[in-house]
Design a protein around this motif. Structure first.
Motif, short mmCIF file in Angstrom:
data_model
loop_
_atom_site.label_atom_id
_atom_site.label_comp_id
_atom_site.label_asym_id
_atom_site.label_seq_id
_atom_site.Cartn_x
_atom_site.Cartn_y
_atom_site.Cartn_z
N TYR A 1 42.51 15.15 39.19
CA TYR A 1 42.28 16.43 38.65
C TYR A 1 41.92 17.44 40.01
CZ TYR A 1 39.03 19.36 36.01
OH TYR A 1 38.28 20.66 35.44
N PHE A 2 42.03 18.75 39.70
CA PHE A 2 41.35 19.76 40.60
C PHE A 2 41.34 20.95 39.72
CE2 PHE A 2 46.08 20.13 40.71
CZ PHE A 2 46.20 21.73 40.92
N GLU A 3 40.21 21.94 40.34
CA GLU A 3 40.00 22.87 39.89
C GLU A 3 39.94 24.07 40.94
OE1 GLU A 3 36.27 23.49 37.92
OE2 GLU A 3 36.55 21.41 36.76
N GLN A 4 40.76 25.26 40.86
CA GLN A 4 40.82 26.20 41.70
C GLN A 4 39.66 27.45 41.54
OE1 GLN A 4 44.98 27.50 40.85
NE2 GLN A 4 45.26 26.67 43.03
N PHE A 5 39.24 27.86 42.75
CA PHE A 5 38.14 29.10 42.87
C PHE A 5 38.45 30.21 43.61
CE2 PHE A 5 36.24 25.14 41.58
CZ PHE A 5 35.45 25.44 40.53
N ASP A 6 38.10 31.23 43.41
CA ASP A 6 38.33 32.57 44.26
C ASP A 6 37.66 32.43 45.59
OD1 ASP A 6 40.07 33.78 42.41
OD2 ASP A 6 38.46 34.42 41.19
N ASP A 7 36.63 31.79 45.85
CA ASP A 7 35.58 31.61 46.99
C ASP A 7 35.17 30.28 47.07
OD1 ASP A 7 32.68 31.77 46.09
OD2 ASP A 7 33.72 33.47 45.05
N MET A 8 34.98 29.80 48.33
CA MET A 8 34.61 28.44 48.59
C MET A 8 33.03 28.38 48.15
SD MET A 8 35.27 25.61 49.90
CE MET A 8 36.72 25.94 50.81
N ASP A 9 32.18 29.33 48.02
CA ASP A 9 30.90 29.15 47.58
C ASP A 9 30.79 28.48 45.90
OD1 ASP A 9 29.59 29.93 49.93
OD2 ASP A 9 29.40 32.07 49.21
N ARG A 10 31.66 29.05 45.47
CA ARG A 10 31.88 28.56 43.88
C ARG A 10 32.37 27.41 43.93
NH1 ARG A 10 35.19 32.09 40.54
NH2 ARG A 10 34.30 31.04 38.82
N ARG B 111 30.46 23.76 42.33
CA ARG B 111 31.33 23.05 41.36
C ARG B 111 31.07 21.67 41.84
NH1 ARG B 111 31.90 21.70 35.85
NH2 ARG B 111 34.01 21.14 35.55
N GLU B 112 31.46 21.59 43.07
CA GLU B 112 31.54 20.11 43.71
C GLU B 112 30.21 19.35 43.51
OE1 GLU B 112 32.32 17.81 47.70
OE2 GLU B 112 31.44 19.68 47.79
N LYS B 113 29.11 20.06 43.74
CA LYS B 113 27.84 19.62 43.80
C LYS B 113 27.43 19.35 42.13
CE LYS B 113 25.86 21.65 47.85
NZ LYS B 113 24.95 22.64 48.32
N GLN B 114 27.80 20.09 41.30
CA GLN B 114 27.50 19.79 39.81
C GLN B 114 28.25 18.61 39.47
OE1 GLN B 114 29.53 22.56 37.15
NE2 GLN B 114 28.09 22.33 35.67
N LEU B 115 29.74 18.50 39.71
CA LEU B 115 30.35 17.41 39.28
C LEU B 115 29.88 16.11 40.01
CD1 LEU B 115 33.97 18.45 39.56
CD2 LEU B 115 32.89 17.99 37.58
N LYS B 116 29.39 16.22 41.18
CA LYS B 116 28.72 14.71 41.69
C LYS B 116 27.44 14.41 41.10
CE LYS B 116 31.06 14.84 46.34
NZ LYS B 116 30.75 14.92 47.71
#
Length: 98
Positions: free
Chosen positions: A54-63, A67-72
């Motif tokens: 699974y992966f999700e793309q974003f426009d910027d690294m902050d977002r 999201r990584e923190k949310q998923l973890k």
């Protein structure tokens, strides 16, 4: 712009419904290669977690980092839901990145 140059959150699995690893990167292809070669060490290397499911793309690294923190922080069953929604049979998505 190629997919591997977008900031993204990714989930690796050892096998279907196996051990999960969540990470963030701006170069998905390179990062998956690093996991497979054991360059990263740590959890993913010790538990042989290298199948991109699974992966999700974003426009910027902050977002992407947010999201990584949310998923973890999610429960395991919640982490499995987006995988099943987008990649139900859990094949290795890295083969389509080349």
């Amino acid at each position: 712009m190629p997919i591997e140059r977008h900031p993204c959150v990714y989930i690796l699995a050892s096998e279907r419904y196996g051990t999960l690893y969540i990470g963030v990167t701006s170069d998905l292809t390179k990062r998956v290669w690093q996991h497979r070669k054991g360059v990263t060490g740590g959890f993913a290397s010790r538990h042989k977690v290298h199948r991109l499911v699974y992966f999700e793309q974003f426009d910027d690294m902050d977002r992407a980092i947010a999201r990584e923190k949310q998923l973890k922080n999610w429960r395991r069953e919640w982490k499995i839901n987006p995988i099943n929604g987008a990649n139900a049979p859990w094949p290795d998505l890295a083969v389509s990145l080349d």
